[in-house]
Design a protein around this motif. Sequence first.
Motif, PDB file in Angstrom:
ATOM      1  N   MET A 140       0.820  -1.194   0.000  1.00 26.99           N
ATOM      2  CA  MET A 140       0.000   0.000   0.000  1.00 26.99           C
ATOM      3  C   MET A 140       0.863   1.257   0.000  1.00 26.99           C
ATOM      4  O   MET A 140       0.596   2.185  -0.749  1.00 26.99           O
ATOM      5  CB  MET A 140      -0.913  -0.048   1.239  1.00 26.99           C
ATOM      6  N   ILE A 141       1.881   1.282   0.846  1.00 25.08           N
ATOM      7  CA  ILE A 141       2.742   2.465   0.921  1.00 25.08           C
ATOM      8  C   ILE A 141       3.537   2.652  -0.376  1.00 25.08           C
ATOM      9  O   ILE A 141       3.824   3.783  -0.765  1.00 25.08           O
ATOM     10  CB  ILE A 141       3.666   2.412   2.167  1.00 25.08           C
ATOM     11  N   ASN A 142       3.853   1.538  -1.041  1.00 24.47           N
ATOM     12  CA  ASN A 142       4.572   1.645  -2.310  1.00 24.47           C
ATOM     13  C   ASN A 142       3.736   2.372  -3.356  1.00 24.47           C
ATOM     14  O   ASN A 142       4.266   3.157  -4.144  1.00 24.47           O
ATOM     15  CB  ASN A 142       4.955   0.262  -2.827  1.00 24.47           C
ATOM     16  N   TYR A 143       2.432   2.119  -3.373  1.00 25.45           N
ATOM     17  CA  TYR A 143       1.560   2.807  -4.322  1.00 25.45           C
ATOM     18  C   TYR A 143       1.470   4.295  -4.014  1.00 25.45           C
ATOM     19  O   TYR A 143       1.365   5.116  -4.925  1.00 25.45           O
ATOM     20  CB  TYR A 143       0.173   2.176  -4.328  1.00 25.45           C
ATOM     21  N   LEU A 144       1.516   4.659  -2.751  1.00 25.84           N
ATOM     22  CA  LEU A 144       1.508   6.077  -2.382  1.00 25.84           C
ATOM     23  C   LEU A 144       2.786   6.770  -2.846  1.00 25.84           C
ATOM     24  O   LEU A 144       2.749   7.896  -3.341  1.00 25.84           O
ATOM     25  CB  LEU A 144       1.336   6.230  -0.873  1.00 25.84           C
ATOM     26  N   ILE A 145       3.909   6.087  -2.693  1.00 24.11           N
ATOM     27  CA  ILE A 145       5.185   6.660  -3.131  1.00 24.11           C
ATOM     28  C   ILE A 145       5.203   6.807  -4.647  1.00 24.11           C
ATOM     29  O   ILE A 145       5.610   7.850  -5.174  1.00 24.11           O
ATOM     30  CB  ILE A 145       6.360   5.793  -2.641  1.00 24.11           C
ATOM     31  N   ILE A 146       4.753   5.782  -5.349  1.00 21.27           N
ATOM     32  CA  ILE A 146       4.709   5.848  -6.814  1.00 21.27           C
ATOM     33  C   ILE A 146       3.751   6.943  -7.263  1.00 21.27           C
ATOM     34  O   ILE A 146       4.045   7.706  -8.190  1.00 21.27           O
ATOM     35  CB  ILE A 146       4.318   4.481  -7.397  1.00 21.27           C
ATOM     36  N   GLY A 147       2.612   7.060  -6.601  1.00 25.60           N
ATOM     37  CA  GLY A 147       1.666   8.125  -6.936  1.00 25.60           C
ATOM     38  C   GLY A 147       2.259   9.504  -6.713  1.00 25.60           C
ATOM     39  O   GLY A 147       2.055  10.419  -7.512  1.00 25.60           O
ATOM     40  N   ALA A 148       3.013   9.665  -5.630  1.00 24.39           N
ATOM     41  CA  ALA A 148       3.664  10.954  -5.354  1.00 24.39           C
ATOM     42  C   ALA A 148       4.717  11.267  -6.411  1.00 24.39           C
ATOM     43  O   ALA A 148       4.848  12.422  -6.837  1.00 24.39           O
ATOM     44  CB  ALA A 148       4.296  10.931  -3.965  1.00 24.39           C
ATOM     45  N   GLU A 149       5.449  10.245  -6.848  1.00 27.14           N
ATOM     46  CA  GLU A 149       6.461  10.462  -7.885  1.00 27.14           C
ATOM     47  C   GLU A 149       5.814  10.871  -9.203  1.00 27.14           C
ATOM     48  O   GLU A 149       6.299  11.777  -9.893  1.00 27.14           O
ATOM     49  CB  GLU A 149       7.295   9.206  -8.081  1.00 27.14           C
ATOM     50  N   VAL A 150       4.729  10.207  -9.559  1.00 26.11           N
ATOM     51  CA  VAL A 150       4.031  10.556 -10.795  1.00 26.11           C
ATOM     52  C   VAL A 150       3.438  11.959 -10.697  1.00 26.11           C
ATOM     53  O   VAL A 150       3.510  12.743 -11.639  1.00 26.11           O
ATOM     54  CB  VAL A 150       2.948   9.500 -11.117  1.00 26.11           C
ATOM     55  N   LEU A 151       2.866  12.292  -9.554  1.00 23.63           N
ATOM     56  CA  LEU A 151       2.316  13.630  -9.353  1.00 23.63           C
ATOM     57  C   LEU A 151       3.410  14.691  -9.460  1.00 23.63           C
ATOM     58  O   LEU A 151       3.214  15.741 -10.088  1.00 23.63           O
ATOM     59  CB  LEU A 151       1.613  13.726  -7.998  1.00 23.63           C
ATOM     60  N   ALA A 152       4.584  14.410  -8.887  1.00 21.46           N
ATOM     61  CA  ALA A 152       5.705  15.350  -8.983  1.00 21.46           C
ATOM     62  C   ALA A 152       6.136  15.523 -10.438  1.00 21.46           C
ATOM     63  O   ALA A 152       6.445  16.642 -10.870  1.00 21.46           O
ATOM     64  CB  ALA A 152       6.873  14.856  -8.138  1.00 21.46           C
ATOM     65  N   ALA A 153       6.137  14.433 -11.193  1.00 19.88           N
ATOM     66  CA  ALA A 153       6.510  14.528 -12.603  1.00 19.88           C
ATOM     67  C   ALA A 153       5.508  15.369 -13.382  1.00 19.88           C
ATOM     68  O   ALA A 153       5.895  16.191 -14.224  1.00 19.88           O
ATOM     69  CB  ALA A 153       6.616  13.136 -13.211  1.00 19.88           C
ATOM     70  N   ILE A 154       4.236  15.194 -13.102  1.00 19.77           N
ATOM     71  CA  ILE A 154       3.206  15.984 -13.789  1.00 19.77           C
ATOM     72  C   ILE A 154       3.333  17.462 -13.438  1.00 19.77           C
ATOM     73  O   ILE A 154       3.235  18.333 -14.310  1.00 19.77           O
ATOM     74  CB  ILE A 154       1.806  15.442 -13.443  1.00 19.77           C
ATOM     75  N   VAL A 155       3.579  17.762 -12.181  1.00 23.56           N
ATOM     76  CA  VAL A 155       3.766  19.164 -11.759  1.00 23.56           C
ATOM     77  C   VAL A 155       4.974  19.777 -12.463  1.00 23.56           C
ATOM     78  O   VAL A 155       4.926  20.918 -12.929  1.00 23.56           O
ATOM     79  CB  VAL A 155       3.902  19.257 -10.228  1.00 23.56           C
ATOM     80  N   LEU A 156       6.058  19.011 -12.577  1.00 22.12           N
ATOM     81  CA  LEU A 156       7.241  19.529 -13.252  1.00 22.12           C
ATOM     82  C   LEU A 156       6.986  19.766 -14.742  1.00 22.12           C
ATOM     83  O   LEU A 156       7.510  20.720 -15.315  1.00 22.12           O
ATOM     84  CB  LEU A 156       8.421  18.577 -13.060  1.00 22.12           C
ATOM     85  N   VAL A 157       6.185  18.920 -15.366  1.00 20.05           N
ATOM     86  CA  VAL A 157       5.834  19.143 -16.770  1.00 20.05           C
ATOM     87  C   VAL A 157       5.026  20.434 -16.909  1.00 20.05           C
ATOM     88  O   VAL A 157       5.271  21.232 -17.812  1.00 20.05           O
ATOM     89  CB  VAL A 157       5.058  17.934 -17.335  1.00 20.05           C
ATOM     90  N   ILE A 158       4.098  20.660 -16.013  1.00 23.00           N
ATOM     91  CA  ILE A 158       3.299  21.895 -16.056  1.00 23.00           C
ATOM     92  C   ILE A 158       4.191  23.118 -15.849  1.00 23.00           C
ATOM     93  O   ILE A 158       4.057  24.128 -16.551  1.00 23.00           O
ATOM     94  CB  ILE A 158       2.167  21.835 -15.006  1.00 23.00           C
ATOM     95  N   ILE A 159       5.138  23.033 -14.927  1.00 27.15           N
ATOM     96  CA  ILE A 159       6.076  24.134 -14.699  1.00 27.15           C
ATOM     97  C   ILE A 159       6.937  24.367 -15.930  1.00 27.15           C
ATOM     98  O   ILE A 159       7.201  25.515 -16.311  1.00 27.15           O
ATOM     99  CB  ILE A 159       6.941  23.862 -13.457  1.00 27.15           C
ATOM    100  N   ALA A 160       7.359  23.288 -16.579  1.00 25.07           N
ATOM    101  CA  ALA A 160       8.184  23.427 -17.787  1.00 25.07           C
ATOM    102  C   ALA A 160       7.417  24.115 -18.902  1.00 25.07           C
ATOM    103  O   ALA A 160       7.956  24.973 -19.602  1.00 25.07           O
ATOM    104  CB  ALA A 160       8.671  22.058 -18.245  1.00 25.07           C
TER     105      ALA A 160
END
Length: 74
Positions: free
Chosen positions: A1-21
Amino acid sequence: MINYLIIGAEVLAAIVLVIIAIYSWIYFSQVEKIEKQFGLHLPAFVKKSLAVLAVLPMAVSLVVIVAVFIELAS
């Protein structure tokens, strides 16, 4: 369960960085219009550094996405 939260946070961070770019690219593309409007001339290295700053978040987000896929594969 915690692994999915970490993966979700990583994907969310990647999406935020794409929006910033994308925002950075749009913002820094306006520099040439401002130069023409006010008759300014920025040195070439300043324009190149602004271009690098606009691309840097995209590169970081690609690294994060690749890391997520590597983590999912293992």
